[in-house]
Design a protein around this motif. Sequence first.
Motif, PDB file in Angstrom:
ATOM      1  N   UNK A 181      40.557  15.049  23.832  1.00 46.21           N
ATOM      2  CA  UNK A 181      41.742  14.715  24.631  1.00 46.21           C
ATOM      3  C   UNK A 181      42.029  15.704  25.753  1.00 46.21           C
ATOM      4  N   UNK A 182      41.761  17.017  25.524  1.00 49.70           N
ATOM      5  CA  UNK A 182      41.987  17.994  26.584  1.00 49.70           C
ATOM      6  C   UNK A 182      41.064  17.773  27.758  1.00 49.70           C
ATOM      7  N   UNK A 183      39.814  17.458  27.480  1.00 48.61           N
ATOM      8  CA  UNK A 183      38.863  17.169  28.551  1.00 48.61           C
ATOM      9  C   UNK A 183      39.259  15.887  29.272  1.00 48.61           C
ATOM     10  N   UNK A 230      47.074  19.053  48.343  1.00 51.46           N
ATOM     11  CA  UNK A 230      46.432  20.080  47.530  1.00 51.46           C
ATOM     12  C   UNK A 230      44.993  20.291  48.002  1.00 51.46           C
ATOM     13  N   UNK A 231      44.666  21.556  48.332  1.00 49.34           N
ATOM     14  CA  UNK A 231      43.311  21.907  48.765  1.00 49.34           C
ATOM     15  C   UNK A 231      42.509  22.572  47.656  1.00 49.34           C
ATOM     16  N   UNK A 232      43.193  23.221  46.708  1.00 49.54           N
ATOM     17  CA  UNK A 232      42.493  23.924  45.639  1.00 49.54           C
ATOM     18  C   UNK A 232      43.386  24.036  44.424  1.00 49.54           C
ATOM     19  N   UNK A 233      42.772  24.347  43.300  1.00 50.15           N
ATOM     20  CA  UNK A 233      43.528  24.556  42.060  1.00 50.15           C
ATOM     21  C   UNK A 233      42.947  25.742  41.312  1.00 50.15           C
ATOM     22  N   UNK A 234      43.827  26.579  40.808  1.00 56.61           N
ATOM     23  CA  UNK A 234      43.474  27.747  40.006  1.00 56.61           C
ATOM     24  C   UNK A 234      43.593  27.356  38.537  1.00 56.61           C
ATOM     25  N   UNK A 235      42.512  27.524  37.791  1.00 49.28           N
ATOM     26  CA  UNK A 235      42.556  27.180  36.365  1.00 49.28           C
ATOM     27  C   UNK A 235      43.458  28.126  35.592  1.00 49.28           C
ATOM     28  N   UNK A 236      43.712  29.323  36.122  1.00 51.41           N
ATOM     29  CA  UNK A 236      44.401  30.438  35.449  1.00 51.41           C
ATOM     30  C   UNK A 236      43.876  30.630  34.019  1.00 51.41           C
ATOM     31  N   UNK A 237      42.583  30.360  33.855  1.00 45.93           N
ATOM     32  CA  UNK A 237      41.956  30.445  32.541  1.00 45.93           C
ATOM     33  C   UNK A 237      41.186  31.755  32.415  1.00 45.93           C
ATOM     34  N   UNK A 256      35.700  30.084  30.174  1.00 46.28           N
ATOM     35  CA  UNK A 256      36.502  29.155  29.371  1.00 46.28           C
ATOM     36  C   UNK A 256      35.658  27.923  29.044  1.00 46.28           C
ATOM     37  N   UNK A 257      35.496  27.589  27.771  1.00 45.23           N
ATOM     38  CA  UNK A 257      34.546  26.537  27.397  1.00 45.23           C
ATOM     39  C   UNK A 257      34.931  25.135  27.854  1.00 45.23           C
ATOM     40  N   UNK A 258      36.210  24.878  28.064  1.00 45.65           N
ATOM     41  CA  UNK A 258      36.613  23.541  28.484  1.00 45.65           C
ATOM     42  C   UNK A 258      36.624  23.384  29.994  1.00 45.65           C
ATOM     43  N   UNK A 259      37.286  24.309  30.726  1.00 42.98           N
ATOM     44  CA  UNK A 259      37.503  24.109  32.153  1.00 42.98           C
ATOM     45  C   UNK A 259      36.292  24.504  32.996  1.00 42.98           C
ATOM     46  N   UNK A 260      35.517  25.496  32.557  1.00 42.42           N
ATOM     47  CA  UNK A 260      34.426  25.995  33.400  1.00 42.42           C
ATOM     48  C   UNK A 260      33.366  24.942  33.745  1.00 42.42           C
ATOM     49  N   UNK A 261      32.967  24.079  32.810  1.00 40.17           N
ATOM     50  CA  UNK A 261      31.973  23.070  33.179  1.00 40.17           C
ATOM     51  C   UNK A 261      32.510  22.007  34.136  1.00 40.17           C
ATOM     52  N   UNK A 262      33.842  21.837  34.188  1.00 39.34           N
ATOM     53  CA  UNK A 262      34.426  20.778  35.018  1.00 39.34           C
ATOM     54  C   UNK A 262      34.783  21.297  36.397  1.00 39.34           C
ATOM     55  N   UNK A 263      35.490  22.436  36.449  1.00 36.85           N
ATOM     56  CA  UNK A 263      35.853  23.039  37.732  1.00 36.85           C
ATOM     57  C   UNK A 263      34.830  24.117  38.038  1.00 36.85           C
ATOM     58  N   UNK A 264      33.933  23.831  38.978  1.00 33.53           N
ATOM     59  CA  UNK A 264      32.785  24.695  39.235  1.00 33.53           C
ATOM     60  C   UNK A 264      33.036  25.740  40.327  1.00 33.53           C
TER      61      UNK A 264
END
Length: 387
Positions: free
Chosen positions: A305-307, A323-330, A334-342
């Motif tokens: 669900x998080x993914x 919006x031009x960019x987003x900071x994961x603040x992770x 991070x195993x969930x966000x790193x593969x998605x936000x490159x």
Amino acid sequence: MVDIAHQDAIKPASAKHAAAARARVPLTAIEPGQWRALAQRAIEPNGYYLPGWELAVSATARDRTDASALAACEGSRLIGLMPVISLWRAWKIPLPALVSAHPYGTLCSPLIDRDAPIEAATRLLQQARATGAHTLVLNDVALDGAAMTALNEVLNRDGLRPRLLSSYIRASLDATQDGETLLRDALGTKKLKELRRQRHRLEEHGAAVFDVARSPDEIRPALETFLQLEASGWKGKRGTALAQHAGDATFIRRAVPALAETAQCEIVTLRAGATPVAAGIVLRHQDRAFFFKLGIDERFARYSPGVQLTLELTRRLCADPAIASADSTASADHPMINPIWRGRFAVGDVLIPLRRNDPIVTLVHGALVAHGIAYAAARRAVRLLRK
């Protein structure tokens, strides 16, 4: 150790102590309109130093209350703002230094006016010296960001060299790309197919619906849903969920509606029928979004669900022209966000000397290194105990 901000309350009054008191003021003494105006002109966005957020943190958040501010002014205009606490408050180290106040989100880049960045950086450093501090410790700053660039320019001009204490690489999103293309390039066709299969399985529990709460009236019930989800998972088991501490719960219930009033916060929720399975808090400042926290219902963990929520959020941010960019603040890796936000950028802790050839800087540096070693050892011990 006497907090350098309160020396004048203990020692006999003097011009020096009075000047130090004026150099560092309570956050609540900053005029909100001036603060908001500076945030609009800031050379680098930081949603966690918006007034609606940081004032709520400083009022009640656990271990983060009563922050002060270094404020740079040009006439009556606020051109720089850096929330700070003493080194003693931060880590019980009895040396004269200031540390960036932690705003709960992992970004402490100060607000610096894009119309006067060098003047703002100069005056912030002058204010830090005027408090009696010998060093300034900036935690979790974007190392190549515009705020740090302005500070480095002033330091280089003055013959001062900052010291990097630690750093890591953090995930970010280039929201100027097409969302579907970005996800396909990041995850690949096979992984996206598997995620679509999981989503179809999730829909056996009810239609999958992605909602965005924006207005204060919408966002209050959405926040309660988020808090329940966060507390139901591993954070709740560890006692670190926001709802589990009265001060943290008060902070988030104050900050989120306050930022919603100025369209600077939203809560995204994924539901299966009437059941919320994931929710996240997203801050917005200028053209950047900040993914603050995520909560999931772990009963639905097999459907990721998080993914699934993050995929929908990615599509939404990429489709938003504001919006031009987003900071994961992770955290790093991070195993969930790193593969998605490159996208990637460097975040670190920086020690800034405030005077040339100052031996106290070496003492502060050594104390921080020792503290970091002790902290890392304690974290390893905690992880071993949890296994």
